[in-house]
Design a protein around this motif. Structure first.
Motif, PDB file in Angstrom:
ATOM      1  N   VAL A  32      35.272  33.658  33.432  1.00 29.35           N
ATOM      2  CA  VAL A  32      35.386  33.038  34.757  1.00 29.35           C
ATOM      3  C   VAL A  32      36.759  33.316  35.368  1.00 29.35           C
ATOM      4  O   VAL A  32      36.872  33.669  36.549  1.00 29.35           O
ATOM      5  CB  VAL A  32      35.135  31.524  34.658  1.00 29.35           C
ATOM      6  CG1 VAL A  32      35.486  30.828  35.974  1.00 29.35           C
ATOM      7  CG2 VAL A  32      33.678  31.248  34.304  1.00 29.35           C
ATOM      8  N   ILE A  33      37.809  33.168  34.568  1.00 26.44           N
ATOM      9  CA  ILE A  33      39.169  33.399  35.074  1.00 26.44           C
ATOM     10  C   ILE A  33      39.345  34.850  35.507  1.00 26.44           C
ATOM     11  O   ILE A  33      39.825  35.139  36.608  1.00 26.44           O
ATOM     12  CB  ILE A  33      40.210  33.022  34.009  1.00 26.44           C
ATOM     13  CG1 ILE A  33      40.141  31.536  33.684  1.00 26.44           C
ATOM     14  CG2 ILE A  33      41.619  33.388  34.491  1.00 26.44           C
ATOM     15  CD1 ILE A  33      40.961  31.141  32.471  1.00 26.44           C
ATOM     16  N   LEU A  34      38.953  35.785  34.632  1.00 27.91           N
ATOM     17  CA  LEU A  34      39.114  37.199  34.959  1.00 27.91           C
ATOM     18  C   LEU A  34      38.238  37.595  36.142  1.00 27.91           C
ATOM     19  O   LEU A  34      38.677  38.357  37.018  1.00 27.91           O
ATOM     20  CB  LEU A  34      38.774  38.056  33.738  1.00 27.91           C
ATOM     21  CG  LEU A  34      39.740  37.950  32.551  1.00 27.91           C
ATOM     22  CD1 LEU A  34      39.242  38.797  31.393  1.00 27.91           C
ATOM     23  CD2 LEU A  34      41.141  38.380  32.956  1.00 27.91           C
ATOM     24  N   GLY A  35      37.013  37.075  36.178  1.00 27.32           N
ATOM     25  CA  GLY A  35      36.119  37.396  37.292  1.00 27.32           C
ATOM     26  C   GLY A  35      36.681  36.915  38.615  1.00 27.32           C
ATOM     27  O   GLY A  35      36.620  37.618  39.633  1.00 27.32           O
ATOM     28  N   THR A  36      37.238  35.699  38.596  1.00 28.04           N
ATOM     29  CA  THR A  36      37.848  35.166  39.809  1.00 28.04           C
ATOM     30  C   THR A  36      39.036  36.018  40.241  1.00 28.04           C
ATOM     31  O   THR A  36      39.209  36.329  41.422  1.00 28.04           O
ATOM     32  CB  THR A  36      38.304  33.718  39.589  1.00 28.04           C
ATOM     33  OG1 THR A  36      37.184  32.919  39.207  1.00 28.04           O
ATOM     34  CG2 THR A  36      38.924  33.136  40.858  1.00 28.04           C
ATOM     35  N   LEU A  39      37.799  39.343  41.717  1.00 25.49           N
ATOM     36  CA  LEU A  39      37.184  39.129  43.028  1.00 25.49           C
ATOM     37  C   LEU A  39      38.236  38.864  44.103  1.00 25.49           C
ATOM     38  O   LEU A  39      38.234  39.500  45.168  1.00 25.49           O
ATOM     39  CB  LEU A  39      36.204  37.957  42.948  1.00 25.49           C
ATOM     40  CG  LEU A  39      35.501  37.571  44.259  1.00 25.49           C
ATOM     41  CD1 LEU A  39      34.650  38.732  44.763  1.00 25.49           C
ATOM     42  CD2 LEU A  39      34.651  36.323  44.051  1.00 25.49           C
ATOM     43  N   VAL A  40      39.151  37.928  43.813  1.00 25.46           N
ATOM     44  CA  VAL A  40      40.196  37.594  44.789  1.00 25.46           C
ATOM     45  C   VAL A  40      41.099  38.797  45.044  1.00 25.46           C
ATOM     46  O   VAL A  40      41.435  39.113  46.194  1.00 25.46           O
ATOM     47  CB  VAL A  40      41.028  36.392  44.295  1.00 25.46           C
ATOM     48  CG1 VAL A  40      42.249  36.181  45.189  1.00 25.46           C
ATOM     49  CG2 VAL A  40      40.170  35.134  44.259  1.00 25.46           C
ATOM     50  N   LEU A  46      41.550  44.862  49.555  1.00 27.38           N
ATOM     51  CA  LEU A  46      40.829  45.797  50.420  1.00 27.38           C
ATOM     52  C   LEU A  46      40.844  45.353  51.877  1.00 27.38           C
ATOM     53  O   LEU A  46      40.782  46.183  52.784  1.00 27.38           O
ATOM     54  CB  LEU A  46      39.386  45.952  49.933  1.00 27.38           C
ATOM     55  CG  LEU A  46      39.219  46.589  48.551  1.00 27.38           C
ATOM     56  CD1 LEU A  46      37.753  46.555  48.124  1.00 27.38           C
ATOM     57  CD2 LEU A  46      39.734  48.029  48.563  1.00 27.38           C
ATOM     58  N   TRP A  47      40.877  44.045  52.098  1.00 25.34           N
ATOM     59  CA  TRP A  47      40.901  43.509  53.461  1.00 25.34           C
ATOM     60  C   TRP A  47      42.106  42.568  53.622  1.00 25.34           C
ATOM     61  O   TRP A  47      41.958  41.354  53.732  1.00 25.34           O
ATOM     62  CB  TRP A  47      39.603  42.760  53.757  1.00 25.34           C
ATOM     63  CG  TRP A  47      38.404  43.649  53.722  1.00 25.34           C
ATOM     64  CD1 TRP A  47      37.984  44.499  54.700  1.00 25.34           C
ATOM     65  CD2 TRP A  47      37.455  43.777  52.646  1.00 25.34           C
ATOM     66  NE1 TRP A  47      36.846  45.163  54.319  1.00 25.34           N
ATOM     67  CE2 TRP A  47      36.493  44.740  53.060  1.00 25.34           C
ATOM     68  CE3 TRP A  47      37.332  43.191  51.385  1.00 25.34           C
ATOM     69  CZ2 TRP A  47      35.429  45.106  52.246  1.00 25.34           C
ATOM     70  CZ3 TRP A  47      36.275  43.555  50.582  1.00 25.34           C
ATOM     71  CH2 TRP A  47      35.341  44.497  51.008  1.00 25.34           C
ATOM     72  N   PRO A  48      43.309  43.123  53.640  1.00 24.53           N
ATOM     73  CA  PRO A  48      44.509  42.286  53.737  1.00 24.53           C
ATOM     74  C   PRO A  48      44.565  41.471  55.026  1.00 24.53           C
ATOM     75  O   PRO A  48      45.240  40.443  55.077  1.00 24.53           O
ATOM     76  CB  PRO A  48      45.659  43.300  53.672  1.00 24.53           C
ATOM     77  CG  PRO A  48      45.053  44.601  54.071  1.00 24.53           C
ATOM     78  CD  PRO A  48      43.646  44.559  53.583  1.00 24.53           C
ATOM     79  N   MET A 229      45.804  33.821  43.626  1.00 27.42           N
ATOM     80  CA  MET A 229      46.236  34.653  42.508  1.00 27.42           C
ATOM     81  C   MET A 229      47.206  33.902  41.594  1.00 27.42           C
ATOM     82  O   MET A 229      47.231  34.137  40.388  1.00 27.42           O
ATOM     83  CB  MET A 229      46.880  35.932  43.028  1.00 27.42           C
ATOM     84  CG  MET A 229      45.898  36.897  43.686  1.00 27.42           C
ATOM     85  SD  MET A 229      44.533  37.381  42.584  1.00 27.42           S
ATOM     86  CE  MET A 229      45.400  38.401  41.391  1.00 27.42           C
ATOM     87  N   SER A 230      47.979  33.002  42.162  1.00 29.30           N
ATOM     88  CA  SER A 230      48.861  32.173  41.334  1.00 29.30           C
ATOM     89  C   SER A 230      48.042  31.301  40.388  1.00 29.30           C
ATOM     90  O   SER A 230      48.403  31.129  39.216  1.00 29.30           O
ATOM     91  CB  SER A 230      49.745  31.303  42.230  1.00 29.30           C
ATOM     92  OG  SER A 230      50.613  30.502  41.452  1.00 29.30           O
ATOM     93  N   ALA A 231      46.945  30.754  40.900  1.00 31.70           N
ATOM     94  CA  ALA A 231      46.069  29.938  40.062  1.00 31.70           C
ATOM     95  C   ALA A 231      45.456  30.766  38.939  1.00 31.70           C
ATOM     96  O   ALA A 231      45.371  30.317  37.793  1.00 31.70           O
ATOM     97  CB  ALA A 231      44.979  29.300  40.915  1.00 31.70           C
TER      98      ALA A 231
END
Length: 253
Positions: A32-36, A39-40, A46-48, A229-231
Motif C-alpha cells: 500500500v505504501i509503495l503503491g501510493t 501513484l502520487v 507527469l502533470w506538475p 510524498m512526505s507521508a
C-alpha cells in the motif's frame, strides 16, 4: 407436536474476517505504501500543473495572497501537532531511560507494549524520517520553492515539480513537508497499540496527518505533492524500522 426447527446464527469468531498472519499484514502494508508513492509520484511528476491547480484554490489573485495564510485556527493545528510530537518523543525518551537505568523496575511497572525495543523504535523513526531524511536532507538541499515563493502566486522564483533538484530555493525548501512528516510519524505509536485498537489508531493518525498537511497547503506553505510524498517517505521509514527493530512475534510487533 413436532419440535420447531431452529437454526443457529452463531458464527465462530474470525470466520467472516480471518486475521492475516503478521508477515502478510506487513507485506500488504508495504504494498500500500509503495503503491501510493508510485501513484502520487507519477501523477504529480507527469502533470506538475496539478500542483499549481490545487494550490490556486487557496490563492486570492485580487489581493495577491493566500486567503488562509494567517488564519489562527490553521496555526493552532500546527502548534497542536508540535505539542503532540514533542510529548510522544519525551515519553519515549523517559521510557528508554527507565529501561536503561532500572530495567527491573521497568519490567515490573511498565505495560508489555512499552518495551525497550518499542521506545527505541519510536525514537529511531522520529530521528530518521522527520529528522534526517526530511529536515536534514530534503528540505535544505531539495531546492523546490514554496508556493508563496513562486511567480504564479506572487513570488519571484520559478515553479519546479516535486522531483526536480533545480529549484532556486536556498534553504528550508518546500519538498518535503516537515509538519506532514512529523504527523505521519505518529504511525510509529499507532502500530504499537493492542491489536483491537491498532487499525483505528492508524486511521486516526492518517486523518490527523491529512488535516495537518491540508493546513500547510491552505497557508501556501506546501504543494500537494510535498505533503503526500512526505507521508509516503515517513510511512516507509516506519515500516522499515519496524521490521528491523521489533522482532517478529513480539507483543509490540
Amino acid at each position: 407436536m413436532s419440535r420447531p426447527f431452529a437454526t443457529s446464527l452463531q458464527v465462530p469468531a474470525g470466520a467472516l474476517a480471518p486475521a492475516l498472519p503478521p508477515k502478510r499484514r506487513a507485506a500488504l502494508a508495504l504494498l500500500v505504501i509503495l503503491g501510493t508513492g508510485v501513484l502520487v509520484g507519477l501523477v504529480f511528476g507527469l502533470w506538475p500543473g496539478l500542483d499549481l491547480a490545487v494550490t490556486a484554490l487557496g490563492f486570492d489573485p485580487a489581493q495577491r495572497m493566500f486567503t488562509h495564510a494567517y488564519t489562527p485556527s490553521l496555526q493552532t493545528i500546527r502548534d497542536v501537532n508540535d505539542i503532540i510530537v514533542r510529548a510522544v518523543a519525551v515519553t519515549a525518551g523517559v521510557i528508554l531511560i527507565l529501561w536503561l537505568a532500572a530495567p527491573k523496575v521497568a519490567a515490573a511497572r511498565l505495560p508489555g507494549a512499552l518495551s525497550l525495543r518499542a521506545a527505541l523504535f519510536v525514537l529511531a523513526t522520529l530521528a530518521v524520517a522527520p529528522g534526517l531524511i526530511v529536515n536534514g536532507i530534503l528540505k535544505p538541499h531539495g531546492g523546490r520553492p514554496r508556493p508563496i515563493e513562486v511567480t504564479q502566486f506572487g513570488g519571484t522564483l520559478d515553479f519546479v515539480p516535486w522531483w526536480s533538484p533545480f529549484g532556486r530555493c536556498d534553504a528550508n525548501c518546500s519538498f518535503a513537508s516537515g509538519e506532514m512528516s512529523s504527523a505521519t510519524w505518529l504511525l510509529a505509536v499507532a502500530v504499537l497499540l493492542p491489536a483491537r485498537w491498532r487499525s483505528l489508531g492508524i486511521v486516526a493518525v492518517l486523518a490527523w496527518a491529512l488535516v495537518v498537511g491540508g493546513a500547510r497547503m491552505a497557508q501556501g506553505g506546501h504543494f500537494a505533492s510535498d505533503v503526500l510524498m512526505s507521508a509516503v517517505i515517513t510511512a516507509l521509514t516506519v515500516w522499515g524500522l519496524h521490521a528491523l527493530i521489533l522482532r517478529p512475534g513480539e507483543r509490540t510487533a
